[in-house]
Motif scaffolding. Structure first.
Motif, PDB file in Angstrom:
ATOM      1  N   ASP A 188       9.939   6.042  85.865  1.00 26.97           N
ATOM      2  CA  ASP A 188       8.830   5.085  85.995  1.00 26.97           C
ATOM      3  C   ASP A 188       9.085   3.857  85.125  1.00 26.97           C
ATOM      4  O   ASP A 188       8.892   2.716  85.558  1.00 26.97           O
ATOM      5  CB  ASP A 188       7.506   5.715  85.516  1.00 26.97           C
ATOM      6  N   PHE A 245      -1.123   8.101  85.791  1.00 23.17           N
ATOM      7  CA  PHE A 245      -0.987   8.058  87.248  1.00 23.17           C
ATOM      8  C   PHE A 245      -1.769   9.144  87.960  1.00 23.17           C
ATOM      9  O   PHE A 245      -1.708  10.311  87.575  1.00 23.17           O
ATOM     10  CB  PHE A 245       0.496   8.182  87.633  1.00 23.17           C
ATOM     11  N   GLY A 277       6.540  21.008  73.844  1.00 25.68           N
ATOM     12  CA  GLY A 277       6.650  20.985  72.386  1.00 25.68           C
ATOM     13  C   GLY A 277       6.645  19.574  71.831  1.00 25.68           C
ATOM     14  O   GLY A 277       6.394  18.610  72.554  1.00 25.68           O
ATOM     15  N   ARG A 309      21.660  11.717  81.556  1.00 28.63           N
ATOM     16  CA  ARG A 309      20.617  12.305  82.412  1.00 28.63           C
ATOM     17  C   ARG A 309      19.521  11.317  82.802  1.00 28.63           C
ATOM     18  O   ARG A 309      18.496  11.710  83.372  1.00 28.63           O
ATOM     19  CB  ARG A 309      19.983  13.518  81.701  1.00 28.63           C
ATOM     20  N   GLY A 348       6.060  16.462  81.879  1.00 24.93           N
ATOM     21  CA  GLY A 348       7.088  17.500  81.779  1.00 24.93           C
ATOM     22  C   GLY A 348       7.405  17.849  80.337  1.00 24.93           C
ATOM     23  O   GLY A 348       8.269  18.682  80.067  1.00 24.93           O
ATOM     24  N   GLU A 390       0.854  16.618  93.620  1.00 19.97           N
ATOM     25  CA  GLU A 390       1.961  15.663  93.818  1.00 19.97           C
ATOM     26  C   GLU A 390       2.941  16.147  94.875  1.00 19.97           C
ATOM     27  O   GLU A 390       3.407  15.369  95.703  1.00 19.97           O
ATOM     28  CB  GLU A 390       2.708  15.448  92.494  1.00 19.97           C
ATOM     29  N   MET A 447       3.758  14.118  98.117  1.00 24.52           N
ATOM     30  CA  MET A 447       5.141  13.666  98.312  1.00 24.52           C
ATOM     31  C   MET A 447       5.682  14.075  99.668  1.00 24.52           C
ATOM     32  O   MET A 447       6.436  13.335 100.294  1.00 24.52           O
ATOM     33  CB  MET A 447       6.030  14.239  97.201  1.00 24.52           C
ATOM     34  N   ASP A 477       2.191   7.280  81.547  1.00 33.85           N
ATOM     35  CA  ASP A 477       1.466   8.510  81.910  1.00 33.85           C
ATOM     36  C   ASP A 477       0.722   9.120  80.720  1.00 33.85           C
ATOM     37  O   ASP A 477      -0.461   9.396  80.812  1.00 33.85           O
ATOM     38  CB  ASP A 477       2.391   9.534  82.571  1.00 33.85           C
TER      39      ASP A 477
HETATM   40  N1  LIG Z   1       6.020  13.944  90.242  1.00 38.91           N
HETATM   41  C1  LIG Z   1       5.609  12.814  90.786  1.00 38.91           C
HETATM   42  O1  LIG Z   1       5.323  12.727  91.951  1.00 38.91           O
HETATM   43  C2  LIG Z   1       5.411  11.645  89.986  1.00 38.91           C
HETATM   44  C3  LIG Z   1       5.798  11.675  88.657  1.00 38.91           C
HETATM   45  N2  LIG Z   1       5.670  10.616  87.924  1.00 38.91           N
HETATM   46  C4  LIG Z   1       6.200  10.589  86.584  1.00 38.91           C
HETATM   47  O2  LIG Z   1       6.993  11.702  86.308  1.00 38.91           O
HETATM   48  C5  LIG Z   1       6.596  12.319  85.118  1.00 38.91           C
HETATM   49  C6  LIG Z   1       6.966  13.757  85.154  1.00 38.91           C
HETATM   50  O3  LIG Z   1       8.365  13.771  85.321  1.00 38.91           O
HETATM   51  P1  LIG Z   1       9.265  15.026  84.989  1.00 38.91           P
HETATM   52  O4  LIG Z   1       8.741  16.179  85.675  1.00 38.91           O
HETATM   53  O5  LIG Z   1      10.638  14.623  85.322  1.00 38.91           O
HETATM   54  O6  LIG Z   1       9.062  15.266  83.476  1.00 38.91           O
HETATM   55  P2  LIG Z   1       9.132  14.262  82.234  1.00 38.91           P
HETATM   56  O7  LIG Z   1       9.834  13.026  82.548  1.00 38.91           O
HETATM   57  O8  LIG Z   1       7.763  14.161  81.702  1.00 38.91           O
HETATM   58  O9  LIG Z   1       9.949  15.097  81.164  1.00 38.91           O
HETATM   59  C7  LIG Z   1      10.918  16.034  81.524  1.00 38.91           C
HETATM   60  C8  LIG Z   1      12.181  15.738  80.811  1.00 38.91           C
HETATM   61  O10 LIG Z   1      11.975  15.547  79.454  1.00 38.91           O
HETATM   62  C9  LIG Z   1      12.691  16.486  78.660  1.00 38.91           C
HETATM   63  N3  LIG Z   1      11.783  16.928  77.620  1.00 38.91           N
HETATM   64  C10 LIG Z   1      10.835  17.867  77.689  1.00 38.91           C
HETATM   65  N4  LIG Z   1      10.159  17.969  76.531  1.00 38.91           N
HETATM   66  C11 LIG Z   1      10.684  17.034  75.715  1.00 38.91           C
HETATM   67  C12 LIG Z   1      10.422  16.662  74.390  1.00 38.91           C
HETATM   68  N5  LIG Z   1       9.471  17.268  73.677  1.00 38.91           N
HETATM   69  N6  LIG Z   1      11.130  15.664  73.833  1.00 38.91           N
HETATM   70  C13 LIG Z   1      12.091  15.050  74.534  1.00 38.91           C
HETATM   71  N7  LIG Z   1      12.395  15.385  75.809  1.00 38.91           N
HETATM   72  C14 LIG Z   1      11.724  16.374  76.386  1.00 38.91           C
HETATM   73  C15 LIG Z   1      13.083  17.588  79.598  1.00 38.91           C
HETATM   74  O11 LIG Z   1      14.318  18.095  79.221  1.00 38.91           O
HETATM   75  C16 LIG Z   1      13.132  16.908  80.940  1.00 38.91           C
HETATM   76  O12 LIG Z   1      14.408  16.394  81.201  1.00 38.91           O
HETATM   77  C17 LIG Z   1       5.133  12.015  85.015  1.00 38.91           C
HETATM   78  O13 LIG Z   1       4.647  12.114  83.698  1.00 38.91           O
HETATM   79  C18 LIG Z   1       5.086  10.624  85.552  1.00 38.91           C
HETATM   80  O14 LIG Z   1       5.407   9.683  84.539  1.00 38.91           O
HETATM   81  C19 LIG Z   1       5.240   9.357  88.497  1.00 38.91           C
HETATM   82  O15 LIG Z   1       6.383   8.705  88.914  1.00 38.91           O
HETATM   83  C20 LIG Z   1       4.301   9.537  89.633  1.00 38.91           C
HETATM   84  C21 LIG Z   1       4.848  10.447  90.639  1.00 38.91           C
END
Ligand SMILES: NC(=O)C1=CN([C@@H]2O[C@H](COP(=O)(O)OP(=O)(O)OC[C@H]3O[C@@H](n4cnc5c(N)ncnc54)[C@H](O)[C@@H]3O)[C@@H](O)[C@H]2O)[C@@H](O)CC1
Ligand SMILES: [K+]
Length: 486
Positions: free
Chosen positions: A62, A181, A132, A86, A129, A14, A18, A156
């Protein structure tokens, strides 16, 4: 082939992608695919009520952008922000500009009503991301959604499942569909996580170009199986097509012999040689399958055989143990199943130079690993890898999502997607052992034989009319071949 990649690899790809694209492009692509899937599920978007569960990361982003698209098309969209301070800013702006609204930070009571009236819930709590299990607020919302019985689309992956392992820590969202994705993630294909995904739809965001060739997991498709299936040529005779030796069944379990032979006859080898000391079992085999070659006495004098399938229904005792040990000394591919897994000496398996395939269910794998069945079921991917490591064999771990780990750890684990719950019937494993043994005799390597066998076996069960018996599965194997090759 369907490929799956671990989070670390997805992240690297990614980043690379990007760097080549205008900012926000990837998320726009993802959200467009997500919105299209939601519209398909809703049927009519105008006037539909959609609730977005929005976490603090890009997964929530998303959901917000997709929600904006749905709002533009006339849906009533409400975002529930799990951490309002956030939430993805751009996504939130887009949603509001499209007429959607956002709520958050209030007690859960009003959410019950909001969720209860929804036509669709979009789970954007957490994606790759996630660390747990779900946090308490997320658990509360997930409970409300489950109680309301509203259809859920996971963004996702269903929040709470582990993308890399397919493990579920505590509670996870149960989705009717998952829109993922760029690539599949292993967790989407492996139980228990797979039970949470519903139908998985892959949205192309252009990631393929940046992914490495070697995947972390793969799943055969019809075309792959068709390419791997042994097919007799003009020059073939039964020996060149392969003879599979079946050493299964006993006076106590005669059916295992019959079923393993049934599977072996339809696995693609040219002939099946049945080895057994019980005259009554040999008679039952020949009565059901007159085309079987019968033999008794020591394995080395059994006559020409290119691979062995040993173990189903052997029972206990020193004769059975010796038989397994004997088969394992053959310098040929050997499949060990069922009682054979208990009777075999692991160090003898490790010392073999010819390929070995083990086909345990979770309970048998647990016994070999020295742990509880539930532990294996909760960590299927890790368990199958560990067992391959421990034994130096190719291991096929049976279950609703059957996994095959090659003895060579650098090869991706294969997951079989054709299975059905109806396969949980007595004797279906005996049929599988015969079929995989047959494919080994026909010359497929261990990983291919095991994964092609599982594929055909699962497909055959889908062709057979439920409630099905193991023999129905064996009878349906030719239909599975046909549907793959047509
Ligand atoms: N990186 C990219 O280029 C792209 C990412 N995409 C989307 O971005 C996602 C990944 O985004 P992020 O890296 O921001 O991570 P996530 O949005 O998957 O999660 C990270 C956030 O969730 C919180 N978190 C972690 N574990 C948790 C839990 N068990 N319960 C509640 N909250 C929790 C963290 O504090 C952090 O703020 C992908 O799964 C996809 O949906 C898509 O938009 C495609 C493009
Ligand atoms: K999610």
């Amino acid at each position: 082939m369907r490929y799956a990649y671990r989070v670390e690899t997805v992240r690297t790809a990614e980043r690379e992608l990007m760097a080549r694209l205008p900012e926000g492009m990837l998320m726009r692509r993802a959200a467009a695919g997500l919105a299209a899937a939601c519209r398909g599920l809703l049927g009519r978007t105008y006037g539909a009520r959609v609730v977005l569960l929005v976490g603090s990361g890009d997964n929530g982003g998303d959901a917000l952008y997709a929600g904006a698209e749905l709002a533009r098309r006339g849906a009533g969209v409400t975002a529930v922000l799990l951490s309002p301070e956030r939430a993805h800013e751009g996504g939130l702006r887009a949603l509001r500009a499209a007429g959607g609204r956002a709520v958050g930070g209030v007690p859960s009571e009003p959410y019950a009503e909001l969720i209860g009236r929804a036509d669709l819930v979009v789970d954007g709590i957490v994606g790759i991301g996630g660390k747990g299990g779900l946090r308490p607020v997320a658990v509360e919302l997930t409970d409300l959604v489950r109680d309301a019985g509203v259809p859920v689309v996971a963004v996702d992956l269903p929040s709470g499942v582990d993308a890399d392992t397919g493990e579920v820590n505590g509670q996870a969202v149960r989705a009717g569909a998952t829109v993922t994705f760029g690539t599949y993630k292993p967790g989407l294909l492996v139980d228990p996580a797979h039970e949470h995904t519903g139908a998985v739809r892959l949205v192309d965001i252009g990631l393929d170009a940046c992914l490495p060739r070697a995947a972390d997991m793969e799943a055969l498709q019809h075309a792959d199986v068709a390419r791997l299936l042994p097919r007799p040529g003009a020059e073939s005779d039964k020996y060149r097509r392969g003879v599979v030796g079946v050493a299964a069944g006993s006076g106590t379990y005669p059916g295992a012999a019959v079923l393993a032979v049934a599977g072996a006859l339809r696995g693609g080898a040219g002939a099946v040689r049945y080895l057994g000391e019980s005259e009554s079992v040999r008679e039952q085999v020949i009565r059901r399958f007159p085309e079987t070659l019968l033999t008794q006495g020591p394995v080395r004098r059994a006559g020409r055989v290119q691979a062995w399938a040993v173990g189903s229904g052997l029972g206990d005792g020193s004769a059975a143990r010796e038989l397994v040990a004997d088969v394992l000394t053959a310098d040929l591919p050997v499949l060990v199943d069922a009682d054979g897994l208990r009777l075999m000496d692991v160090s003898a398996v490790r010392e073999r130079t010819a390929p070995t395939v083990l086909t345990p269910h979770a309970g048998e794998a647990a016994a070999l690993l020295g742990r509880g069945r539930e532990e294996v079921e909760a960590a299927r991917l890790a368990s199958v890898r560990e067992l391959a490591e421990l034994t130096g064999a190719t291991v096929l771990l049976k279950g609703s999502t059957t996994l095959v780990a090659d003895a060579d750890r650098t090869k991706p684990v294969r997951v079989n997607a054709t299975g059905t719950g109806w396969l949980a019937t007595a004797g279906s494993g005996d049929v599988l052992s015969g079929a995989v043994g047959s494919l080994l005799a026909a010359g497929l390597d261990a990983l291919d034989a095991a994964s092609v066998g599982a594929y055909l076996h699962g497909l055959a069960a889908r062709h057979a009319a439920p409630p099905l018996t193991a023999m129905d599965v064996a009878h349906a194997l030719p239909h599975a071949w046909q549907s793959v090759t047509n």
